[in-house]
Design a protein around this motif. Structure first.
Motif: not given
Length: 1172
Positions: A135, A138, A161
């Motif tokens: 992630s 992000a 995300f």
């Protein structure tokens, strides 16, 4: 107004400054700050750490300035990362067969590869190390452009995300190996203008990604490009309403999305009026009225399965340039041509496979189609195209008329189309040479005549090609076109040729040296011909661009040399299979083939395989087939060291021995490992333990004598095809195989013990025959897809359980050679009346022979309309043979019911079994006569082989012939034509019509009560290999026509009442055991029985006189009795005669007595004188 004007000018100046201000830096440019923002660099490195990068796409991701990294772009003004392009550009090209395997195909098709198809190469894709995608992306909140397409993210879901990247304008996640449900949170990307989600296929679960609800889609109001092709939208019932709420959309692609049902005509499509490209192909919904889409330039509704399309709105699409309606049923749309003819801008028209049975006349006005450049009308028409409308389209550049029923000569109307570049006339019935009128077609680049019946020399055919196009022609295809002769030596003059396909003809001679001058050649396919000779280096001297070389199924010979391939550095597929090449194979021969992916040298005469040192030249090789050679090498692990990317390996039918160290760990990960009839044993190969990616494993007849290891069932739990039959593997099979994914498991002909295990839920074919399995058959078989169950030649006992009757898809059942008892009719009780999904309804083959089963002929076979093979022999079945066989089982080919207790007559209806070529009802209690109608069995009236279709029988089947039991494979078995009625109680004569069964190879009528003469025309059965008429009551002479049976190798006429001369003939005299052929027929004469027919005739004459002696003796006896009683009665009545008779007797007695006494006394006196 002045202030307003100043304001406008100031605004315009500001906009210009913004437009011309450099906004970003790409790979190779420095950012404004000289380095990227550290938090974003850390995010990228964290993302990289979560990936596997086998091709090194991210190898530049090191150092401080991430803006210099490949695929990264930063803003010149802010330094923030605004573009991340990680698209895998290493695509599977048209020659990589494993793209086809990964997409679900079983084999590669060269014609398919010549199309414009490409798929991402999984071997060079970015993949996840474990779990989900990191992630860390992000963090890149300023990102405007993100492309992760054409990678393989292990079937994980699209990460949620990504919806937090609010500034995204471009998002491409196509063909990235994502699986599962597409997240609705993508609707948060309100600035998105480009969204591509197409083609996400989970290779591990075998499913496409899907969307249930499109409620989030309208929030992407700025979207201009939307591609969700091959996304499953079948559950999104409101898909059209949602898409219709995107006012800025210009490109919409929803191909193959499972869309079906009706789209209400009342729904306005005013919001889609900006659409320029619309692809709705491969769906099945009613196509709405798209007439309002006035800006549409590209429309693809091909292979749309919904019928009765209304085309009234077509003429309003005045800007339409490309129209593809291939596969749409236009048979009932009588006005299709008028509608299409009203599209003035149309340049491309594809109507392939539309069910058009006729075409409009050339007299129809074509004023609106004068701009047409591409016309595809293939797979249509069943009438002549001589006066078709399109012959007047002189501006056409491409004309596709493949599979259109064209007959006769190649159309000379093509001469009017001087702009033609592509002519495709494949799959018709065209005959003869290219018309001379076509000599003015100087722009030709592709000519396809494959699948026709040209029937001429390829040299003469090519000589008719327009000479002005020799330097422009790029493709020449004449596969399967009934061509003969040699390739012309001047072929090297066609300097632009890139594709030459001439396989499946009757071309002969050597490969011309001129081929080596085709420097632009990429694909050369000459397989399945009669080419011969040795290969020369000059034949390949300038083929540096060649990617595909197929010379398979010819008669080339000689030794392969490295000089042959020295110039073929671009080669990706090399197929030399099914020739007569010989010699030793080594890595030196292929040193220049660094790009080679497929190497097929199977079915040749290579004697050795030397590849001991590591060879980087074949490190791209994925497919290696050396099967069916004469290799006798001892292979060790070092032979395979350089084959890093190998996926397919086949050494079958060689004498190679794999002496590989048990601790060796291969560098490759095979998908197909095929070692049929190789020497892998006796120990089970331990190196296979690491090949967990294997999908097909074949180790049959591999000399394995070991306990099958426990890891076998774990390592290959995901394989689909497992075959280890024909070895000496022992031990027990695990009791539970439900964790296995295999649909084909072959463990037959080993030494396994135990019972039948719990089966994989997806199992389709299971072979456990010829082991030592025991116990009862399972009471539960949870295998709803099972089509083939082979449990023959084991030690199973008990009855056939009702669980067998639950296998409603069963096509082949073999329970023969066990100790099963009881009545098989219990299956009848398990069936649901009038149901089409019942046990036996799909049955093709049933073998229950060599058990102890009882009951009548199985009635569940009345629903087995496709049954071809039935063997009930060697049981205790009773009752009569059913009359319903021809009606219910019309395709029966082989019927064996020998050695049972069937009774009654032979059903006359058997003559209606037109496919029956093997009938064995021997050793039963059949009575009556042989029906004359049996001579009408059509399959026995031909000598043509009997095809079993695409169903494969692999085991041997016992046949009683020539007084012996022999095992034949089914390939041989289907060639036998047998009629065996022996050892019954049949009476009467052999029908004269039996001579019509000219296909018979085995006729056995022995051990019956047949009478009369042997039919004179029995010699018409020219295919007979065995004839047995012994132990009957035949009389008369042996027909002389028997001497015409040139294939006869067994004859038995013993123990009948035959007489006369035994026919002579070379074949009859060559038979073994001549004496026993005719024994028990005392009336026969000739050399085989040791009686000369001339002496035999005299003896026969004497025997005729002797035949009258009983009457002579009878007459003498009667005369004697009559004379005796006459004398006796006379003496009884006359006393004087009686006294005189007895007086005479007394006198004779006294005379005889005196003579005997005197002579005896004289003898005794001489005896005493001679004593000492």
């Amino acid at each position: 107004m002045t202030k307003l004007a100043l304001l406008v000018r100031g605004t315009a100046l500001l906009i210009c400054l913004l437009i011309f201000q450099p906004s970003s830096t790409s790979h190779g440019q420095a950012s404004g700050s000289g380095a990227c923002i550290s938090s974003e660099r850390d995010a990228l490195l964290s993302f990289k750490a979560s990936l596997m990068d086998p091709a090194g796409h991210l190898s530049s991701w090191q150092g401080e300035d991430c803006c210099q990294w490949k695929g990264v772009r930063c803003s010149n003004r802010t330094g923030y990362l605004i573009k991340l392009n990680l698209r895998n550009t290493d695509m599977y090209d048209r020659y990589d067969m494993y793209a086809m395997y990964d997409m679900g195909y079983n084999s590669y098709d060269y014609n398919y590869y010549m199309g414009d198809y490409s798929y991402p190469s999984r071997s060079s894709s970015l993949t996840l190390l474990a779990g989900e995608m990191s992630s860390s992306l992000a963090t890149l909140q300023h990102l405007r452009y993100l492309d992760l397409s054409c990678n393989d993210f292990n079937g994980t879901s699209i990460p949620v995300f990504l919806s937090s990247l609010k500034n995204l304008r471009y998002l491409n996640l196509s063909s990235a190996g994502f699986g599962g449900r597409i997240p609705s949170q993508l609707g948060n990307l309100s600035k998105l203008q480009y969204l591509d989600l197409c083609g996400n296929y989970d290779y591990y679960d075998g499913n496409w990604s899907y969307i249930v609800d499109l409620a989030w889609l309208p929030r992407l109001s700025l979207l201009r490009h939307l591609d969700m092709s091959r996304v499953d939208l079948s559950s999104a019932r409101d898909w059209f309403q949602r898409v219709n709420m995107l006012p800025s959309l210009k490109v919409l692609r929803l191909s193959d999305c499972g869309l079906n049902g009706n789209v209400s005509a009342s729904i306005s499509i005013s919001n889609l009026t900006h659409l320029e490209v619309l692809d709705m192909s491969h769906n099945a919904f009613t196509i709405p009225q798209f007439g309002n889409l006035s800006k549409l330039q590209y429309l693809d509704v091909s292979w749309h399965l919904y019928p009765d399309m209304d085309l009234a709105w077509f003429p309003r699409l005045s800007l339409l340039r490309h129209l593809d309606m291939s596969g749409v049923d236009l048979y009932s749309a009588g006005d299709w041509f008028q509608r299409v003819n009203m599209l003035p801008s149309l340049k491309v028209l594809r109507l392939s496979g539309c069910g058009l049975s006729s075409t409009m006349s050339a007299s129809v006005s074509l004023s609106n189609l004068t701009h047409l450049e591409v016309l595809d009308m293939s797979n249509n028409f069943d009438t002549s195209l001589k006066h078709a409308w399109f012959w007047n389209l002189t501006g056409l550049k491409e004309l596709h008329l493949g599979y259109s029923g064209l007959e006769g000569s190649i159309p000379s109307d093509l001469a009017n189309m001087t702009a033609l570049q592509v002519i495709d006339l494949s799959g018709n019935q065209l005959v003869g040479l290219i018309p001379e009128k076509l000599g003015n077609l100087c722009n030709l680049t592709r000519m396809r005549f494959s699948g026709n019946n040209i029937g001429s020399s390829i040299g003469e055919f090519m000589r008719r090609l327009p000479k002005c196009s020799w330097n422009t022609l790029q493709e020449f295809s004449v596969q399967d076109a009934n061509m003969i002769g040699n390739l012309p030596s001047w072929i090297g003059n066609m300097t632009n040729l890139s594709v030459l396909h001439a396989s499946e003809n009757m071309l002969s001679g050597p490969l011309p040296v001129g081929v080596g001058a085709l420097s632009n050649l990429k694909s050369l396919i000459l397989g399945n011909n009669n080419f011969s000779g040795v290969l020369l280096k000059e034949q390949f001297a300038n083929l540096g661009k060649l990617e595909l070389l197929d010379l398979s199924h010819n008669n080339f010979s000689g030794v392969l040399l490295k000089e042959h391939f020295a110039s073929l550095g671009a080669l990706k597929i090399l197929d030399l299979s099914c020739n007569n090449f010989s010699g030793v194979l080594s890595n030196e021969q292929f040193a220049s083939l660094g790009n080679l992916k497929i190497l097929d040298l199977s079915s040749n005469n290579f004697s050795d395989f030397l590849l001991k040192e590591q060879s980087a030249s074949l490190d791209n090789l994925k497919h290696l087939d050396l099967s069916h050679n004469k290799l006798n090498s001892v292979l060790v692990g070092e032979h395979f060291t350089g084959l890093l990317n190998l996926k397919y390996l086949d050494f079958s039918y060689n004498s190679v021995r794999l002496a590989i160290n048990q601790k060796w760990v291969p560098a490759f990960r095979l998908k197909y490992a095929i070692f049929r009839s190789c020497q892998l044993g006796p120990r089970f190969p331990e190196w296979l333990k690491w090949q967990s990616d294997i999908d097909v494993l074949v180790l049959s007849n591999a000399n394995l004598d070991d306990v099958i290891p426990d890891w076998f069932w774990v390592t290959f739990s995901r394989a689909s095809f497992l075959q280890v039959s024909g070895n000496k593997l022992h031990g027990s099979i695990p009791s539970d195989l439900q964790h296995m994914s295999a649909d084909h498991i072959y463990l037959g002909s080993n030494m396994f013990t135990g019972q039948v295990p719990q089966l994989p839920i997806n199992i389709v074919r299971l072979n456990l025959s010829s082991n030592t399995l025991s116990g009862s058959l399972p009471s539960e078989l949870n295998a709803p897809l099972l089509e083939e169950l082979l449990l023959a030649n084991n030690q199973f006992i008990g009855t056939i359980p009702s669980s067998i009757c639950q296998l409603t898809k069963l096509k082949r059942l073999d329970l023969s050679g066990n100790q099963l008892t009881g009545d098989i009719m219990q299956c009848q009780k398990e069936l649901v009346p009038n149901s089409t999904d019942q046990f036996g309804s799909d049955m093709l083959s049933l073998a229950l022979n060599n058990n102890d089963l009882t009951g009548e002929f199985p009635k569940f076979l009345q629903r087995s309309s496709g049954l071809m093979f039935l063997d009930l022999s060697y049981n205790r079945f009773v009752g009569g043979l059913p009359e319903w066989l021809p009606e219910k089982v019309p395709h029966l080919k082989i019927l064996r019911v020998r050695s049972n207790m069937f009774n009654g007559h032979i059903p006359k209806s058997l003559t209606s079994l037109h496919d029956l070529h093997y009938l064995d009802i021997a050793h039963n209690k059949i009575t009556g006569s042989i029906p004359w109608s049996l001579s009408n069995l059509k399959a026995m009236m031909t000598v043509v082989s009997h095809d079993t279709g695409d169903y494969i029988y692999e085991e041997s089947i016992p046949v009683i012939t020539k007084d012996q039991k022999r095992d034949y494979t089914f390939a041989i078995y289907q060639l036998l034509v047998v009629l065996d009625l022996s050892s019954n109680s049949l009476a009467g004569q052999i029908p004269e019509e039996i001579h019509l069964l000219i296909g018979l190879t085995n006729l056995n009528l022995s051990n019956n009560h047949l009478t009369g003469a042997i039919p004179n025309k029995i010699g018409d059965l020219r295919q007979l290999d065995s004839l047995d008429l012994s132990f009957n009551e035949f009389s008369g002479s042996i027909p002389s026509s028997l001497s015409a049976l040139t294939y006869l190798s067994h004859l038995n006429l013993s123990y009948n009442n035959l007489s006369g001369a035994i026919p002579s003939g070379q074949q009859l005299q060559a038979l073994d055991n001549q004496m026993y052929i005719y024994i028990g027929n005392p009336g026969l004469c000739g050399d085989p029985v040791g009686r000369s027919c001339s002496t035999h005739d005299a003896e026969q004459s004497g025997l005729e006189d002797i035949d009258h002696m009983p009457s002579v003796y009878l007459a003498m006896s009667i005369g004697f009795v009559v004379g005796l009683w006459t004398v006796f009665c006379t003496m009884l009545m006359k006393r004087t005669w009686r006294a005189a008779f007895f007086q005479f007797v007394d006198m004779m007695y006294d005379m005889v007595y005196v003579q005997v006494a005197v002579r005896w006394a004289h003898v005794m006196e001489k005896t005493q004188d001679g004593a000492p």
